[in-house]
Write a protein that holds these residues in place. Structure first.
Motif, PDB file in Angstrom:
ATOM      1  N   GLU A 381      41.069  39.869  37.912  1.00 13.08           N
ATOM      2  CA  GLU A 381      41.892  41.028  37.534  1.00 13.08           C
ATOM      3  C   GLU A 381      43.200  41.047  38.311  1.00 13.08           C
ATOM      4  OE1 GLU A 381      39.706  44.650  38.007  1.00 13.08           O
ATOM      5  OE2 GLU A 381      39.062  44.623  35.912  1.00 13.08           O
ATOM      6  N   MET A 382      43.108  40.798  39.616  1.00 14.40           N
ATOM      7  CA  MET A 382      44.297  40.862  40.462  1.00 14.40           C
ATOM      8  C   MET A 382      45.291  39.765  40.098  1.00 14.40           C
ATOM      9  SD  MET A 382      44.482  40.478  44.600  1.00 14.40           S
ATOM     10  CE  MET A 382      43.777  38.837  44.488  1.00 14.40           C
ATOM     11  N   ALA A 383      44.789  38.587  39.817  1.00 16.52           N
ATOM     12  CA  ALA A 383      45.664  37.445  39.546  1.00 16.52           C
ATOM     13  C   ALA A 383      46.092  37.366  38.087  1.00 16.52           C
ATOM     14  CB  ALA A 383      44.949  36.155  39.950  1.00 16.52           C
ATOM     15  N   GLY A 384      45.587  38.281  37.248  1.00 15.89           N
ATOM     16  CA  GLY A 384      45.945  38.250  35.843  1.00 15.89           C
ATOM     17  C   GLY A 384      45.313  37.103  35.103  1.00 15.89           C
ATOM     18  N   LYS A 385      44.177  36.630  35.627  1.00 20.37           N
ATOM     19  CA  LYS A 385      43.471  35.510  35.022  1.00 20.37           C
ATOM     20  C   LYS A 385      42.289  36.064  34.242  1.00 20.37           C
ATOM     21  CE  LYS A 385      40.847  31.419  36.485  1.00 20.37           C
ATOM     22  NZ  LYS A 385      40.394  30.643  37.652  1.00 20.37           N
ATOM     23  N   PRO A 386      41.958  35.526  33.051  1.00 24.88           N
ATOM     24  CA  PRO A 386      40.804  36.034  32.306  1.00 24.88           C
ATOM     25  C   PRO A 386      39.539  35.984  33.144  1.00 24.88           C
ATOM     26  CG  PRO A 386      42.082  34.528  30.961  1.00 24.88           C
ATOM     27  CD  PRO A 386      42.652  34.443  32.340  1.00 24.88           C
ATOM     28  N   ALA A 387      38.755  37.072  33.122  1.00 20.09           N
ATOM     29  CA  ALA A 387      37.524  37.130  33.921  1.00 20.09           C
ATOM     30  C   ALA A 387      36.471  36.204  33.341  1.00 20.09           C
ATOM     31  CB  ALA A 387      37.005  38.558  33.949  1.00 20.09           C
TER      32      ALA A 387
END
Length: 387
Positions: A381-387
């Motif tokens: 979430e923080m890095a904007g990467k799909p979970a």
């Protein structure tokens, strides 16, 4: 690939939390470098896909009252500036300012992983006399934590009680809870076990303690209690400044032959080593809010090993042990009370077996496989990467 720089002022080889978190992030596809500032060289090595470095020629001290300490500060900042990372992850307060500076200079995200509640920690001094200047410096560290907490993109800590304390103190949302859980011993584990190491048969009652041998852990009273239990042995797996004191105490109490000092092993192999003990002890003393609301790694190591627990009646530990029916909770941890509790368990093998079954059941929930998803999801979430 998203690059993560972790900073910790400990020996990576002995720090189970840092190992587990860094390995998990590497497995999730992050490029992880750990600046382990108390790890013996070689300066740069690989651990399960994690790069571990120690760029310092000296120790990183909390209180820089010697010129050499300031030189180490400069050395660390120079090394961090050279390492370009998308996320800087500070393990504890003593490295948070350095991670903050690196994140600020590089426009990176900042993660603060508080292993303790530093606003009321049982240090420096354990009630002993500490110089006025040292106390002023410690107050400055606490003030700095309050200021930097609001600059972090993610704050992580180790128990529900500490999440509430931090949220209240820093006037911020509740931090992410990632407990120090450990995975259960694999059925394929073929490493050393305590009874073989100590040459003890399966019918000998064996209490185990894991971790640093420090004040505030109830170890003196545990040794005193053992003196009156002539059948029982105690294994202290770890090292620390209390080792010689405890050895002398065991000698004085006539229990030297039954108190065993076992050198520390790799954190991820601890549950396997201790899995044939009778009971795990975590008699943390109520010396600060940090300890009162702690959930120490040793507690989860005992659960991973399937051991019944003997714990202090501190709120977080007591609630967990009672909820899972996996041990005894002592509100009085004097030597006589410890002795009585251990005697009772020796006299009731059925009760001990019941508590052991509770610990094994708890291990299905309280394990790192379950806990790690909280960390990787928060990072995604923080890095904007799909979970």
């Amino acid at each position: 690939m998203i690059r993560v720089g972790m900073i910790v002022n400990s020996d990576f080889r002995r720090d189970g939390r840092v190992q587990k978190e860094s390995f998990a992030l590497a497995a999730a596809g992050y490029a992880v470098t750990v600046f382990a500032l108390n790890t013996c060289r070689p300066e740069d090595e690989q651990w399960a896909g994690v790069r571990v470095v120690n760029p310092l020629s000296g120790s990183l001290a909390w209180f820089p009252y010697k010129p050499g300490y300031l030189a180490v500060y400069r050395q660390l900042l120079s090394a961090l500036r050279r390492e370009k990372c998308d996320v800087w992850h500070a393990h504890d307060l003593d490295v948070l300012p350095f991670a903050f500076v690196a994140a600020k200079l590089q426009g990176s995200r900042l993660v603060y992983d508080a292993h303790e509640y530093w606003q009321d920690y049982d240090w420096p001094g354990y009630g002993g006399r500490v110089s006025f200047v040292r106390r002023l410096l410690w107050a400055a560290w606490r003030r700095l934590e309050r200021r930097l907490a609001g600059r972090c993109d993610l704050i992580i800590t180790v128990s529900e009680g500490i999440t509430r304390l931090m949220a209240q103190e820093f006037r911020m949302p509740v931090p992410l809870l990632v407990r120090n859980c450990v995975d259960p011993v694999s059925p394929a584990y073929a490493g050393p076990r305590l009874r073989r190491v100590l040459n003890l048969s399966a019918d000998v009652p064996l209490v185990v303690y894991t971790g640093r041998l420090l004040k505030g852990r109830g170890l003196g009273n545990l040794v005193r209690a053992l003196a009156g239990l002539l059948e029982m042995h105690l294994a202290l797996v770890g090292e620390g400044p209390m080792a010689s004191v405890l050895a002398e105490l065991a000698e004085d109490m006539g229990a030297a032959g039954r108190v065993h000092f076992v050198p520390p092993v790799s954190p991820l192999t601890v549950p396997g080593l201790i899995s044939d003990a009778s009971l795990g002890a975590a008699l943390i003393e109520d010396v600060s809010l940090s300890k009162r609301y702690s959930l120490p790694t040793k507690l989860f190591e005992y659960v991973a090993a399937g051991l019944p627990l003997l714990v202090t009646g501190l709120p977080e530990m007591a609630a967990l042990v009672r909820r899972h029916g996996m041990g005894l909770v002592l509100d009085d941890t004097g030597p006589e009370r410890i002795k009585t509790a251990l005697e009772g368990l020796l006299a009731e093998p059925g009760r001990l077996a019941q508590l052991k079954a509770g610990s094994i059941r708890a291990g299905r929930e309280l394990n790192w496989r379950n806990e790690v998803s909280l960390l990787t999801h928060a990072y995604a979430e923080m890095a904007g990467k799909p979970a």
